[in-house]
Design a protein around this motif. Structure first.
Motif, PDB file in Angstrom:
ATOM      1  N   VAL A  29      -0.195  -1.366   3.627  1.00 27.72           N
ATOM      2  CA  VAL A  29      -0.917  -2.561   4.074  1.00 27.72           C
ATOM      3  C   VAL A  29      -0.852  -2.660   5.599  1.00 27.72           C
ATOM      4  N   PRO A  30      -1.957  -2.313   6.294  1.00 25.36           N
ATOM      5  CA  PRO A  30      -1.945  -2.477   7.747  1.00 25.36           C
ATOM      6  C   PRO A  30      -1.956  -3.965   8.087  1.00 25.36           C
ATOM      7  N   ALA A  31      -0.962  -4.392   8.835  1.00 20.90           N
ATOM      8  CA  ALA A  31      -0.852  -5.823   9.157  1.00 20.90           C
ATOM      9  C   ALA A  31      -0.390  -5.987  10.596  1.00 20.90           C
ATOM     10  N   ALA A  32      -0.964  -5.152  11.466  1.00 25.11           N
ATOM     11  CA  ALA A  32      -0.548  -5.184  12.863  1.00 25.11           C
ATOM     12  C   ALA A  32      -1.631  -5.768  13.758  1.00 25.11           C
ATOM     13  N   GLY A  33      -2.663  -6.333  13.135  1.00 24.49           N
ATOM     14  CA  GLY A  33      -3.761  -6.905  13.915  1.00 24.49           C
ATOM     15  C   GLY A  33      -3.469  -8.357  14.254  1.00 24.49           C
ATOM     16  N   PHE A  34      -4.394  -8.955  14.979  1.00 25.05           N
ATOM     17  CA  PHE A  34      -4.207 -10.359  15.349  1.00 25.05           C
ATOM     18  C   PHE A  34      -5.221 -11.256  14.635  1.00 25.05           C
ATOM     19  N   ALA A  36      -8.568 -12.114  15.892  1.00 27.02           N
ATOM     20  CA  ALA A  36      -9.064 -13.026  16.942  1.00 27.02           C
ATOM     21  C   ALA A  36     -10.186 -13.935  16.442  1.00 27.02           C
ATOM     22  N   ARG A  37     -10.983 -13.442  15.440  1.00 27.41           N
ATOM     23  CA  ARG A  37     -12.128 -14.242  14.987  1.00 27.41           C
ATOM     24  C   ARG A  37     -11.714 -15.504  14.240  1.00 27.41           C
ATOM     25  N   MET A  38     -10.435 -15.590  13.872  1.00 27.93           N
ATOM     26  CA  MET A  38      -9.958 -16.822  13.235  1.00 27.93           C
ATOM     27  C   MET A  38      -9.761 -17.917  14.277  1.00 27.93           C
ATOM     28  N   PRO A  43      -1.036 -14.940  14.329  1.00 22.18           N
ATOM     29  CA  PRO A  43      -1.784 -13.803  13.778  1.00 22.18           C
ATOM     30  C   PRO A  43      -2.279 -14.138  12.370  1.00 22.18           C
ATOM     31  N   LYS A  44      -3.507 -13.682  12.072  1.00 25.64           N
ATOM     32  CA  LYS A  44      -4.184 -14.063  10.823  1.00 25.64           C
ATOM     33  C   LYS A  44      -3.315 -13.889   9.575  1.00 25.64           C
ATOM     34  N   GLN A  45      -2.573 -12.781   9.527  1.00 29.29           N
ATOM     35  CA  GLN A  45      -1.804 -12.473   8.296  1.00 29.29           C
ATOM     36  C   GLN A  45      -0.700 -13.480   8.016  1.00 29.29           C
ATOM     37  N   GLY A 100       2.810  -0.261  13.979  1.00 29.52           N
ATOM     38  CA  GLY A 100       1.370  -0.526  14.090  1.00 29.52           C
ATOM     39  C   GLY A 100       0.818  -0.040  15.423  1.00 29.52           C
ATOM     40  N   GLY A 101      -0.481   0.250  15.449  1.00 35.80           N
ATOM     41  CA  GLY A 101      -1.128   0.749  16.661  1.00 35.80           C
ATOM     42  C   GLY A 101      -2.144  -0.239  17.204  1.00 35.80           C
ATOM     43  N   ALA A 102      -2.894   0.219  18.215  1.00 35.83           N
ATOM     44  CA  ALA A 102      -3.861  -0.655  18.892  1.00 35.83           C
ATOM     45  C   ALA A 102      -5.061  -0.947  17.998  1.00 35.83           C
ATOM     46  N   GLU A 103      -5.372  -0.015  17.081  1.00 34.73           N
ATOM     47  CA  GLU A 103      -6.493  -0.209  16.161  1.00 34.73           C
ATOM     48  C   GLU A 103      -6.020  -0.018  14.737  1.00 34.73           C
ATOM     49  N   ARG A 104      -6.809  -0.530  13.829  1.00 37.02           N
ATOM     50  CA  ARG A 104      -6.442  -0.438  12.412  1.00 37.02           C
ATOM     51  C   ARG A 104      -6.177   1.009  11.992  1.00 37.02           C
ATOM     52  N   GLU A 106      -5.226   3.494  13.699  1.00 40.15           N
ATOM     53  CA  GLU A 106      -3.967   3.987  14.273  1.00 40.15           C
ATOM     54  C   GLU A 106      -2.779   3.415  13.496  1.00 40.15           C
ATOM     55  N   SER A 107      -2.883   2.164  13.099  1.00 40.57           N
ATOM     56  CA  SER A 107      -1.805   1.559  12.290  1.00 40.57           C
ATOM     57  C   SER A 107      -1.645   2.310  10.975  1.00 40.57           C
ATOM     58  N   VAL A 108      -2.764   2.647  10.334  1.00 42.79           N
ATOM     59  CA  VAL A 108      -2.700   3.364   9.051  1.00 42.79           C
ATOM     60  C   VAL A 108      -2.106   4.754   9.262  1.00 42.79           C
ATOM     61  N   HIS A 126      -4.643  -1.251   1.800  1.00 43.19           N
ATOM     62  CA  HIS A 126      -5.225  -2.580   1.523  1.00 43.19           C
ATOM     63  C   HIS A 126      -5.025  -3.525   2.707  1.00 43.19           C
ATOM     64  N   ASP A 127      -6.080  -4.245   3.088  1.00 42.18           N
ATOM     65  CA  ASP A 127      -6.007  -5.225   4.183  1.00 42.18           C
ATOM     66  C   ASP A 127      -5.062  -6.372   3.843  1.00 42.18           C
ATOM     67  N   ALA A 128      -4.222  -6.724   4.810  1.00 47.12           N
ATOM     68  CA  ALA A 128      -3.382  -7.918   4.638  1.00 47.12           C
ATOM     69  C   ALA A 128      -4.249  -9.159   4.480  1.00 47.12           C
ATOM     70  N   ALA A 129      -5.484  -9.071   4.983  1.00 50.55           N
ATOM     71  CA  ALA A 129      -6.371 -10.233   5.005  1.00 50.55           C
ATOM     72  C   ALA A 129      -7.286 -10.302   3.772  1.00 50.55           C
ATOM     73  N   ARG A 130      -6.927  -9.589   2.690  1.00 53.62           N
ATOM     74  CA  ARG A 130      -7.669  -9.736   1.418  1.00 53.62           C
ATOM     75  C   ARG A 130      -6.695 -10.268   0.381  1.00 53.62           C
ATOM     76  N   PHE A 228     -12.780 -10.721  -1.060  1.00 54.98           N
ATOM     77  CA  PHE A 228     -13.338 -10.715   0.304  1.00 54.98           C
ATOM     78  C   PHE A 228     -12.228 -10.708   1.353  1.00 54.98           C
ATOM     79  N   LYS A 229     -12.640 -10.351   2.583  1.00 50.83           N
ATOM     80  CA  LYS A 229     -11.673 -10.355   3.679  1.00 50.83           C
ATOM     81  C   LYS A 229     -11.739 -11.692   4.407  1.00 50.83           C
ATOM     82  N   VAL A 230     -10.613 -12.313   4.620  1.00 54.10           N
ATOM     83  CA  VAL A 230     -10.567 -13.565   5.388  1.00 54.10           C
ATOM     84  C   VAL A 230     -10.767 -13.200   6.858  1.00 54.10           C
TER      85      VAL A 230
HETATM   86  O1  C5P Z   1      -9.249  -7.460  12.051  1.00 55.39           O
HETATM   87  P1  C5P Z   1      -9.543  -7.015  10.662  1.00 55.39           P
HETATM   88  O2  C5P Z   1      -9.655  -8.151   9.705  1.00 55.39           O
HETATM   89  O3  C5P Z   1     -10.672  -6.046  10.544  1.00 55.39           O
HETATM   90  O4  C5P Z   1      -8.235  -6.193  10.213  1.00 55.39           O
HETATM   91  C1  C5P Z   1      -8.128  -5.592   8.940  1.00 55.39           C
HETATM   92  C2  C5P Z   1      -6.666  -5.253   8.678  1.00 55.39           C
HETATM   93  O5  C5P Z   1      -6.211  -4.275   9.618  1.00 55.39           O
HETATM   94  C3  C5P Z   1      -5.741  -6.466   8.839  1.00 55.39           C
HETATM   95  O6  C5P Z   1      -4.814  -6.434   7.769  1.00 55.39           O
HETATM   96  C4  C5P Z   1      -5.094  -6.237  10.197  1.00 55.39           C
HETATM   97  O7  C5P Z   1      -3.812  -6.810  10.339  1.00 55.39           O
HETATM   98  C5  C5P Z   1      -5.014  -4.711  10.234  1.00 55.39           C
HETATM   99  N1  C5P Z   1      -4.917  -4.174  11.620  1.00 55.39           N
HETATM  100  C6  C5P Z   1      -3.804  -3.393  11.966  1.00 55.39           C
HETATM  101  N2  C5P Z   1      -3.684  -2.925  13.259  1.00 55.39           N
HETATM  102  C7  C5P Z   1      -4.600  -3.215  14.197  1.00 55.39           C
HETATM  103  C8  C5P Z   1      -5.743  -4.003  13.841  1.00 55.39           C
HETATM  104  C9  C5P Z   1      -5.881  -4.462  12.528  1.00 55.39           C
HETATM  105  O8  C5P Z   1      -2.943  -3.131  11.134  1.00 55.39           O
HETATM  106  N3  C5P Z   1      -4.410  -2.785  15.445  1.00 55.39           N
END
Ligand code: C5P
Length: 250
Positions: A29-34, A36-38, A43-45, A100-104, A106-108, A126-130, A228-230
């Motif tokens: 579960v990639p959960a390193a994003g923020f 921003a659209r929320m 962080p959204k998760q 986690g990395g700068a982009e999804r 990269e995190s995966v 699986h997205d943390a945001a589903r 759906f993705k939040v």
């Molecule tokens: O931002 P978005 O909703 O597309 O992100 C999808 C998933 O990827 C989320 O679970 C988010 O935490 C994760 N992610 C990540 N590393 C990043 C950007 C997004 O793990 N750098």
């Protein structure tokens, strides 16, 4: 037993033959994003959803799935929130990885390397945001793909009419929606193949895109729009209604 780490193949050759050992299923579960659209400072998760941080719901469903051996959650290296919640109910099945990395993508990729999976193990990303994923979605995905050479994704056929916009926000044309599907997660591939695909591919927004770039065709497994993705604040309300209506049963 020491597990052999995913070794990245050097050449552009898809790995479609696997050894006779029984492949395991793992979730990542990639959960390193923020998110921003929320438009929120948390962080959204970690936004509150039905009495828990949002990420709890996906982790709960994945950890309750008997076929899945481990649930890896990929966190930002400087994440200070995950450990403030009580995850003890999931025991050792839940494994946080602070890589986690700068982009999804990269995190995966970082998560795949840190998880030390065998190349022929299946990994369900699986997205943390589903948060509204159910056991039925998981069972269907695993049942339809466990014998597949490539792997695939949960998805739904596009229901709405699609408009392409010009730069002024007016309709340029109407796109043909026939045979268009909306990709969801989990996306299920062999760990070795996925690592190879992500290594060779630049920036992608899902795992299937990287596998497609190898010239392979991931299978589309019919899902439901409820998975759906939040992304926007209004999605949170809808997710809350769904989870509460299910009584938070997965
Ligand atoms: O931002 P978005 O909703 O597309 O992100 C999808 C998933 O990827 C989320 O679970 C988010 O935490 C994760 N992610 C990540 N590393 C990043 C950007 C997004 O793990 N750098």
């Amino acid at each position: 037993m020491k597990r052999q780490a995913v070794v990245l193949p050097k050449r552009h050759t898809a790995v479609l033959h696997y050894n006779s050992r029984m492949s395991e299923f793992h979730a990542l579960v990639p959960a390193a994003g923020f998110g921003a659209r929320m438009g929120h400072e948390l962080p959204k998760q970690y936004l509150p959803l039905s009495g828990q941080p949002m990420i709890f719901h996906a982790l709960n469903t994945l950890c309750a799935c008997l076929e899945i051996a481990t649930v890896f959650v990929v966190l930002a290296p400087d994440d200070t929130l995950f450990h403030t919640y009580d995850w003890s109910r999931f025991g050792d099945k839940l494994q946080p990885l602070y890589c986690g990395g700068a982009e999804r993508a990269e995190s995966v990729m970082n998560g795949l390397i840190a998880s030390e999976l065998e190349p022929d193990d299946w990994v369900l990303v699986h997205d943390a945001a589903r948060p509204c994923l159910t056991q039925a979605h998981l069972s269907k995905l695993i049942a339809e793909l466990r014998g597949d050479a490539v792997g695939g994704i949960l998805a739904v056929p596009v229901a709405d009419t699609l408009k392409r916009a010009d730069s002024g926000g007016r309709v340029l044309r109407t796109e043909n929606r026939e045979q268009l599907w909306q990709a969801q997660t989990p996306q299920m591939f062999r760990a070795g193949l996925l690592a190879q695909a992500l290594q060779q591919c630049g920036s992608v927004t899902d795992e299937a895109s990287a596998v497609e770039a190898l010239g392979l065709r991931p299978k589309l497994v019919l899902s439901e729009s409820t998975n759906f993705k939040v992304t926007y604040p209004q999605d949170l309300l809808l997710a809350e209604l769904l989870l509460n209506q299910r009584g938070n049963r997965t």
